[in-house]
Motif scaffolding. Structure first.
Motif, PDB file in Angstrom:
ATOM      1  N   THR A  47     -11.594  -6.188 -10.966  1.00 23.72           N
ATOM      2  CA  THR A  47     -12.273  -5.145 -10.960  1.00 23.72           C
ATOM      3  C   THR A  47     -13.739  -5.453 -11.383  1.00 23.72           C
ATOM      4  N   LEU A  81     -15.512  -6.657  -8.277  1.00 21.17           N
ATOM      5  CA  LEU A  81     -16.007  -5.536  -7.349  1.00 21.17           C
ATOM      6  C   LEU A  81     -17.087  -4.960  -7.598  1.00 21.17           C
ATOM      7  N   PRO A 132      -4.375  -2.648  -6.640  1.00 17.43           N
ATOM      8  CA  PRO A 132      -5.309  -1.842  -6.163  1.00 17.43           C
ATOM      9  C   PRO A 132      -6.958  -2.449  -6.411  1.00 17.43           C
ATOM     10  N   TRP A 133      -7.080  -3.459  -7.077  1.00 21.98           N
ATOM     11  CA  TRP A 133      -8.406  -3.824  -7.024  1.00 21.98           C
ATOM     12  C   TRP A 133      -8.820  -4.580  -5.655  1.00 21.98           C
ATOM     13  N   GLU A 182      -7.583  -3.977  -2.862  1.00 20.01           N
ATOM     14  CA  GLU A 182      -7.871  -3.110  -1.744  1.00 20.01           C
ATOM     15  C   GLU A 182      -9.211  -2.470  -1.785  1.00 20.01           C
ATOM     16  N   SER A 183      -9.538  -1.968  -3.069  1.00 20.22           N
ATOM     17  CA  SER A 183     -11.014  -1.636  -3.299  1.00 20.22           C
ATOM     18  C   SER A 183     -12.145  -2.499  -2.797  1.00 20.22           C
ATOM     19  N   ARG A 211     -12.224  -2.957   0.805  1.00 26.66           N
ATOM     20  CA  ARG A 211     -13.032  -1.586   1.456  1.00 26.66           C
ATOM     21  C   ARG A 211     -14.492  -1.608   1.069  1.00 26.66           C
ATOM     22  N   THR A 212     -14.885  -1.998  -0.277  1.00 26.26           N
ATOM     23  CA  THR A 212     -16.281  -2.181  -0.775  1.00 26.26           C
ATOM     24  C   THR A 212     -17.230  -3.168   0.174  1.00 26.26           C
ATOM     25  N   LEU A 241      -7.640   0.968   5.260  1.00 18.80           N
ATOM     26  CA  LEU A 241      -7.825   1.831   4.037  1.00 18.80           C
ATOM     27  C   LEU A 241      -9.002   2.911   4.107  1.00 18.80           C
TER      28      LEU A 241
END
Length: 938
Positions: free
Chosen positions: A639, A642, A677-678, A680-681, A684-685, A725
């Motif tokens: 996280t 990210l 989840p991190w 995938e984020s 996407r980011t 995503l």
């Protein structure tokens, strides 16, 4: 002061000043001031014992004085906060260093971290004699009175950047020749604190003493003119001579600056602490002994003495949390840190042993001390102490007029040295003989005579050995100078015992106990781990991999086996040198109580640092997964990665980010049921982030082609996951359309990206490459285009055949006059910019080109092949093709559309295709035959 015992000496110095200077001047003031300083120090009710660091004469005088006086309180010039560590010295083998360490600092500049202060202790030192006496004698109190470790850095000269970075008393890494890099690493970058750094601070004075003393360095001067003469002196003579030397160096030192202020504040600090202790305990000063460096003993500050002023205020410590422990030291490390000559500490240890044998003084040693020799010699009876308040006698005059005396026993010792060095030289490959031993013996005496010495010193012997034995080359690893140092005692290296280790270090040794190796011993130990037959060794493997991550290189080195994401070895082989790197292991104990805690703290510190990059945080995520397991820390750091990615405005770390993300994705896809989840984020980011930066990166001169290729590799490689995503491919298409690079390499990279997106066909790309080769103005920059094409293999690996074609066309079409000057540029460009992608290019070339030389003449490149001429369709083939078309009209429609036939079917053709379908068969008979062979029944 006419009634003092030094009246006669003052008169002699006054006459000498008048004779040499022609009257009263600064010289007379200095000479008489020296005597005043000695008189003041001698008359102090609290006995001051001046010492020099690692001086055998000081240690011998200290041992003798302690047995005579039996003081009840010993004040020692050492950092006051190091007191609890001294009792652990009995669990160590000297030399070791007392250390104060702080990694999390509060109140100092952040770039100073970590803070470290060390105080080395050897057996041949006065401080060790005082410590051993105080700790092993009932009823004796040892009080450290020097500034704390925190004050060492509070008073550091770096607070005043305008001043020169002068070192404090007994601190800093000198410019001597001592120690290799590995030996110096025993103390690292720590600030050194010792008792009695007695050396001239006036450069011209030291140069004068060395030149007239006919010596090379300060250690040799001290040994010849102070150490040896004081070895047999009585207590009063020793004190007065050391007071005189300390006063001389102090009065001739520069009179201003940060270093002088620190010296005076240290003296005020120590005297303030001693007066506080005397007042609190109501101790008689006559029962105390103050051990300090001779430089500080001859102090002129107002706070000097038990009756000195109390106006000095000690500032409070900062909020920095200090950790304390013992670390191994060595003779070479001490020499390197304090600017001593190579071998001087070893020679001092040899001189200490000689002094003990000659004087029969029994030294003090801590009970249970490892590595020290026990002696059963009977100590000399204590001498009668002078009555309290009795005036001291003038011993300086007699000492200064005393002629040197030649000790005949040294000739026997010198002969033994000569034989030993020849024996050692022969073992190391030198062609030395008995004649060389005689030559070394005689040359040593000759050099001593030329240098006005009463007897040869170890330094004279070392020069003689080099002159007589070392010829034009060194046959082995060691030269003669090093052999002499080894013969004189070598580089003795200390060790901290198990009981004195911090909890983390003890825990490491306990967890590695199944290996059944003596890991505290210096040197390399080979560990073999077979986790199949001994599953309990898996825990040892986990510890070793964490040690490899936390300790310096060489402490734990894997020989066989590896640990990567998703991979675990069933057998491993390690080279372990934990004893050699004991200091680093001990300092880990200052950061936590277990390896897992320290590693987690370091990973968090890296990830949450103010200058942390996305690549560094992803590396922390990978390390957390590899070494700590679990998902808690990895998800937290992911996280954080990210957040860092969203805040970056450059593409400097794009290649490393791509490599890390690919590895983590591959690991999670094979080991987890669903992606965290991190990540995938992050994908996407990252997709949106790099799409935004892509047009700017293509035009930015600071962004390299490799960084832009890594961005495209992320976008194309993660595209399927990003689109699933919720990302929009239009954003990437717009970013590529907005890119207008000027650099040839980036231009080629842009063409490759357009091919991947479908906005540029492979035929058009080949045509552009042909245009580049046909333009004489572009040919010199063609290697840069090729560099861009090679980098394009990262995001678009399917273009390998096009890149091979572009390179081959250049070699086939360019004349030698153009190709030969152009070829080195091509090679250096590919090697420097695309070395890691060259294997993919080589594999593709190996697939395309013929494997044998004989087939090269008849070989035609695939991109030069011509389509085969139309051939008549056999009747059987036409019939089978017509039946196939009738059975599968949709296939025919698709092929017709691809091949450019837009006419539709007629009613007759639907049953018996003879119109468009027949024409299609006539134009492309090979296709019909192939399809009939695959699909039609035979």
């Amino acid at each position: 002061m006419t009634g003092t015992p030094f009246t006669a000496l003052r008169g002699q110095l006054h006459e000498a000043a008048a004779e040499f200077a022609g009257g009263e001047d600064a010289l007379e003031g200095i000479l008489l001031g020296l005597v005043d300083d000695v008189d003041r120090a001698v008359a102090e009710p609290l006995e001051i014992f001046p010492v020099c660091h690692h001086s055998p004469a000081s240690a011998l005088a200290m041992a003798r004085r302690l047995r005579e006086k039996q003081p009840k309180v010993v004040y020692l010039e050492l950092c006051e906060d190091m007191t609890p560590l001294l009792t652990e010295l009995r669990n160590c083998r000297l030399p070791v260093a007392v250390q104060a360490f702080a990694s999390d600092i509060d109140g100092f500049p952040p770039d100073w971290a970590p803070l470290s202060v060390v105080a080395p202790i050897t057996e041949a030192s006065a401080e060790y004699q005082a410590i051993a006496y105080a700790l092993d004698t009932p009823g004796v109190e040892l009080v450290l009175v020097d500034r704390s470790s925190d004050h060492v850095f509070q008073w550091d000269a770096r607070h005043e950047p305008t001043d020169a970075p002068a070192r404090e008393d007994g601190t800093g890494a000198g410019s001597g020749t001592a120690g290799t890099e590995a030996e110096t690493a025993l103390h690292g970058e720590a600030v050194g604190v010792e008792i009695g750094d007695l050396r001239p601070r006036f450069a011209e004075l030291e140069e004068h003493l060395l030149r007239h003393g006919k010596v090379r360095h300060w250690s040799e001067w001290w040994h010849q003119y102070v150490e040896v003469p004081l070895g047999d002196s009585d207590h009063d003579t020793y004190r007065q001579v050391m007071f005189l030397i300390g006063s001389l160096f102090r009065r001739l030192a520069p009179g201003d600056g940060q270093r002088v202020r620190v010296d005076e504040d240290r003296e005020r600090y120590m005297w303030t602490r001693m007066r506080e202790h005397l007042a609190a305990t109501d101790t008689d000063p006559a029962d105390c002994l103050y051990v300090c460096g001779a430089f500080h003993a001859a102090s002129r500050v107002d706070a000097f003495g038990v009756h000195g002023g109390d106006g000095f205020e000690i500032t409070p410590r900062t909020a920095t949390t200090w950790q304390y422990g013992l670390i191994p030291s060595s003779n070479a490390a001490i020499e390197a840190q304090f600017g001593l000559a190579s071998g001087s500490v070893s020679i001092a240890a040899t001189q200490w042993t000689k002094n003990l044998k000659r004087t029969r003084v029994k030294p003090y040693r801590l009970d249970g001390q490892a590595g020290t020799e026990r002696t059963a010699r009977k100590a000399l009876p204590p001498a009668a102490l002078p009555a309290a308040g009795a005036p001291a006698e003038d011993r300086l005059s007699g000492f200064l007029r005393k002629p040197p005396v030649l000790d005949t026993l040294d000739e026997t010792e010198l002969l033994g040295w000569s034989v030993d060095i020849v024996r050692a030289a022969r073992r190391n490959g030198y062609l030395a003989s008995t004649a060389d031993a005689i030559a070394v013996f005689e040359t040593s005496i000759l050099l001593a005579g030329m240098r006005d010495r009463a007897k040869p010193t170890p330094y004279d012997f070392q020069d003689a050995a080099v002159t007589c034995i070392e010829k034009d080359r060194v046959p082995g690893r060691r030269d003669v100078r090093r052999l002499v140092e080894i013969m004189m005692g070598g580089d003795r290296i200390g060790q901290v015992g198990y009981e004195a280790l911090p909890p983390l270090a003890r825990d490491v040794h306990d967890r590695l106990a199944p290996l059944e190796l003596n890991l505290q011993q210096r040197g390399v130990r080979r560990a073999l781990l077979d986790m199949t037959s001994r599953p309990e060794l898996r825990a040892c493997s986990d510890v070793l991999w964490m040690l490899r991550r936390l300790l310096p290189h060489g402490a734990a080195r894997p020989v066989m086996g590896e640990r990567r994401l998703g991979e675990r070895s069933i057998q491993e082989s390690w080279d372990l040198a934990l004893g050699t790197h004991q200091r680093a292991l001990i300092e880990l104990g200052y950061e936590g109580v277990s390896l897992e805690q320290v590693l987690e703290q370091r990973l968090r510190r890296t990830a949450y640092g103010p200058r942390a990059t996305t690549a560094e945080v992803l590396a922390a995520v990978e390390d957390a997964t590899l070494y700590l397991g679990g998902r808690r820390l990895a998800e937290e750091l992911g996280t954080r990665a990210l957040d860092v990615l969203a805040g970056e405005r450059t593409v400097d770390g794009a290649p490393e980010v791509l490599r890390r993300v690919r590895g983590l994705l591959a690991y999670y896809r094979t080991s987890e049921p669903v992606l965290p989840p991190w990540i995938e984020s992050f994908v996407r980011t990252g997709y949106a982030h790099y799409c935004t930066l892509l047009p700017t990166a293509f035009g930015d001169e600071d962004a390299t082609v490799g960084q832009v290729a890594a961005m495209l590799g992320f976008l194309f490689g993660m595209e399927s996951l990003a689109l699933s995503l919720g990302c929009d491919r239009t954003q990437l298409e717009l970013a590529v359309a907005q890119a207008h690079p000027k650099d040839p390499a980036k231009t080629a990279l842009l063409w490759a990206a357009r091919v991947q997106l479908g906005t540029l066909s492979r035929g058009e790309l080949r045509a552009r490459c042909d245009e580049l080769l046909a333009n004489p103005l572009v040919v010199p920059s063609y290697p840069r285009y090729l560099s861009g094409f090679v980098h394009a293999l990262e995001p678009v690996p399917g273009l390998a055949d096009v890149v091979v074609e572009a390179v081959s066309n250049a070699f086939g079409r360019l004349p030698d006059a153009v190709l030969l000057p152009w070829l080195p540029v091509l090679i250096t460009t590919l090697r420097s910019n695309a070395a890691e992608l060259a294997p993919l290019l080589i594999r593709e070339a190996g697939r395309i080109f013929p494997a044998r030389l004989a087939a090269l003449d008849a070989w035609v490149p695939p991109w030069h092949g011509q389509p085969a001429a139309p051939r008549a369709v056999p009747a059987a083939g036409a019939a089978r093709g017509a039946a196939l078309l009738a059975a599968h009209p949709a296939t025919c429609d698709a092929l017709a559309e691809l091949l450019g036939c837009t006419e539709g079917w007629t009613a007759a053709e639907s049953s018996a295709p003879s119109g468009t379908g027949a024409a299609l068969l006539a134009r492309h008979p090979a296709t019909a035959e192939a399809l009939a062979t695959l699909l039609a029944p035979r």
